[in-house]
Design an enzyme around this catalytic site. Sequence first.
Site, PDB file in Angstrom:
ATOM      1  N   ARG A 170      99.335  26.782  44.732  1.00  0.00           N
ATOM      2  CA  ARG A 170     100.647  26.628  45.367  1.00  0.00           C
ATOM      3  C   ARG A 170     100.894  25.157  45.711  1.00  0.00           C
ATOM      4  O   ARG A 170     101.959  24.622  45.538  1.00  0.00           O
ATOM      5  CB  ARG A 170     100.743  27.482  46.628  1.00  0.00           C
ATOM      6  CG  ARG A 170     101.328  28.850  46.340  1.00  0.00           C
ATOM      7  CD  ARG A 170     101.265  29.740  47.526  1.00  0.00           C
ATOM      8  NE  ARG A 170      99.875  29.947  47.929  1.00  0.00           N
ATOM      9  CZ  ARG A 170      99.477  30.884  48.778  1.00  0.00           C
ATOM     10  NH1 ARG A 170     100.338  31.681  49.319  1.00  0.00           N
ATOM     11  NH2 ARG A 170      98.199  31.016  49.092  1.00  0.00           N
ATOM     12  N   ARG A 227      93.747  40.017  41.294  1.00  0.00           N
ATOM     13  CA  ARG A 227      94.408  41.310  41.435  1.00  0.00           C
ATOM     14  C   ARG A 227      95.120  41.613  40.124  1.00  0.00           C
ATOM     15  O   ARG A 227      95.660  40.701  39.482  1.00  0.00           O
ATOM     16  CB  ARG A 227      95.452  41.268  42.564  1.00  0.00           C
ATOM     17  CG  ARG A 227      94.891  41.343  43.958  1.00  0.00           C
ATOM     18  CD  ARG A 227      94.293  42.718  44.269  1.00  0.00           C
ATOM     19  NE  ARG A 227      93.756  42.807  45.608  1.00  0.00           N
ATOM     20  CZ  ARG A 227      92.480  42.605  45.947  1.00  0.00           C
ATOM     21  NH1 ARG A 227      91.594  42.287  45.014  1.00  0.00           N
ATOM     22  NH2 ARG A 227      92.087  42.730  47.199  1.00  0.00           N
ATOM     23  N   ASP A 251      88.233  42.322  35.829  1.00  0.00           N
ATOM     24  CA  ASP A 251      87.584  43.093  36.906  1.00  0.00           C
ATOM     25  C   ASP A 251      88.633  43.875  37.696  1.00  0.00           C
ATOM     26  O   ASP A 251      88.281  44.698  38.534  1.00  0.00           O
ATOM     27  CB  ASP A 251      86.826  42.137  37.843  1.00  0.00           C
ATOM     28  CG  ASP A 251      86.019  42.885  38.903  1.00  0.00           C
ATOM     29  OD1 ASP A 251      85.362  43.887  38.552  1.00  0.00           O
ATOM     30  OD2 ASP A 251      86.042  42.467  40.083  1.00  0.00           O
ATOM     31  N   GLU A 256      94.600  50.613  39.445  1.00  0.00           N
ATOM     32  CA  GLU A 256      93.190  51.038  39.499  1.00  0.00           C
ATOM     33  C   GLU A 256      93.083  52.442  40.078  1.00  0.00           C
ATOM     34  O   GLU A 256      93.849  52.789  40.993  1.00  0.00           O
ATOM     35  CB  GLU A 256      92.398  50.039  40.353  1.00  0.00           C
ATOM     36  CG  GLU A 256      92.364  48.674  39.702  1.00  0.00           C
ATOM     37  CD  GLU A 256      91.720  47.607  40.576  1.00  0.00           C
ATOM     38  OE1 GLU A 256      91.095  47.949  41.590  1.00  0.00           O
ATOM     39  OE2 GLU A 256      91.850  46.437  40.223  1.00  0.00           O
ATOM     40  N   HIS A 274      86.289  46.760  39.071  1.00  0.00           N
ATOM     41  CA  HIS A 274      86.511  46.027  40.325  1.00  0.00           C
ATOM     42  C   HIS A 274      85.209  45.906  41.137  1.00  0.00           C
ATOM     43  O   HIS A 274      85.114  46.416  42.257  1.00  0.00           O
ATOM     44  CB  HIS A 274      87.602  46.707  41.157  1.00  0.00           C
ATOM     45  CG  HIS A 274      88.232  45.768  42.165  1.00  0.00           C
ATOM     46  ND1 HIS A 274      89.543  45.855  42.554  1.00  0.00           N
ATOM     47  CD2 HIS A 274      87.716  44.724  42.866  1.00  0.00           C
ATOM     48  CE1 HIS A 274      89.814  44.912  43.444  1.00  0.00           C
ATOM     49  NE2 HIS A 274      88.707  44.214  43.652  1.00  0.00           N
TER      50      HIS A 274
HETATM   51  C1  DGY Z   1      88.379  41.692  47.764  1.00  0.00           C
HETATM   52  O1  DGY Z   1      87.572  41.689  48.688  1.00  0.00           O
HETATM   53  O2  DGY Z   1      89.585  41.663  47.948  1.00  0.00           O
HETATM   54  C2  DGY Z   1      87.889  41.702  46.361  1.00  0.00           C
HETATM   55  O3  DGY Z   1      88.778  42.334  45.520  1.00  0.00           O
HETATM   56  C3  DGY Z   1      86.506  42.284  46.230  1.00  0.00           C
HETATM   57  O4  DGY Z   1      86.081  42.327  44.917  1.00  0.00           O
END
Ligand code: DGY
Length: 309
Positions: A170, A227, A251, A256, A274
Amino acid sequence: MTERRVVMVGRMRAELDAALRERYDAVGLDEADPDTAAKAAVAVTSGVWGVRGEHLDRLPGLGAIVNFGVGYDSTDVAEAARRGVAVSNTPDVLTDCVADTAVGLVIDVMRGFSAADRLVRRGDWAAGTMPPLARRVSGSRVGIVGLGRIGLAIAQRLTAFDATIGYHNRRERTDVPYTYAARVLDLARESDVLVLAAAGGESSRHLVDAAVLDALGPDGFLVNVARGSVVDQDALVAALVQGRIAGAGLDVFADEPHVPEALLGRDDVVLLPHIGSATVETRAAMIDLALANVERFLTDGTLVTPVPA
Ligand code: DGY
């Protein structure tokens, strides 16, 4: 002192659930009667679940939301602040493991290790087939989207691989030796692998879209430990299927635990459920920090690791 009531919003990890029930006689919000919910001072949740307006309506006495995890985009922090409810997360303790996961995905997807492992298990090597040549990680150009704690830890690790590090954030950072790109598109154009470590939420939603993927190009890889919402997942699937990028190590996903069917049979993707922070050591540290936040709030009304409102 406020009544000692703790509720859990969503399903917690077994160890955290047990500790909260034992120490605070905590209950799940879905099993709490209206009187119990009304007395709750602390709600414990996780990035998977989150606390939003509909939960807050049932928790009129709430003072704090304790989020298990660094990412708290599933909680409506603005609405919580409007109601005078503070929010905490679990930063720092998971930085190393999430950064390790990112580096693991970079190496795996660029070198094709998971795909090669499947080839061996299928007996194809024994039958004379070798996997295609992969891409060199050492000396590659890495673009990091989100140079916070985790992004920085990824950069530091990949510096040991002689990678050239660029980043988009940012705000430009004056305390790092890496090249800043004001636009993700420009960073993608200059990167062999784009690694996503930005916080989730509306401000980063679909930051990586079809145009960014095309800027990464047919020799470029995408790695996401942030995310699923940071990427336009339909655009990513299309780019992979059409060969417009070389591969992806993921991941996190948009919905999800559902992973697009189109990705399941592909060797140019590495798919993880994840597990960025999922080690014995880190999960224990995250539980300790979440419990410390609960305890601190019930003791003096403050939080150990509050997030900005
Ligand atoms: C979090 O803590 O937000 C992460 O996604 C963990 O992997």
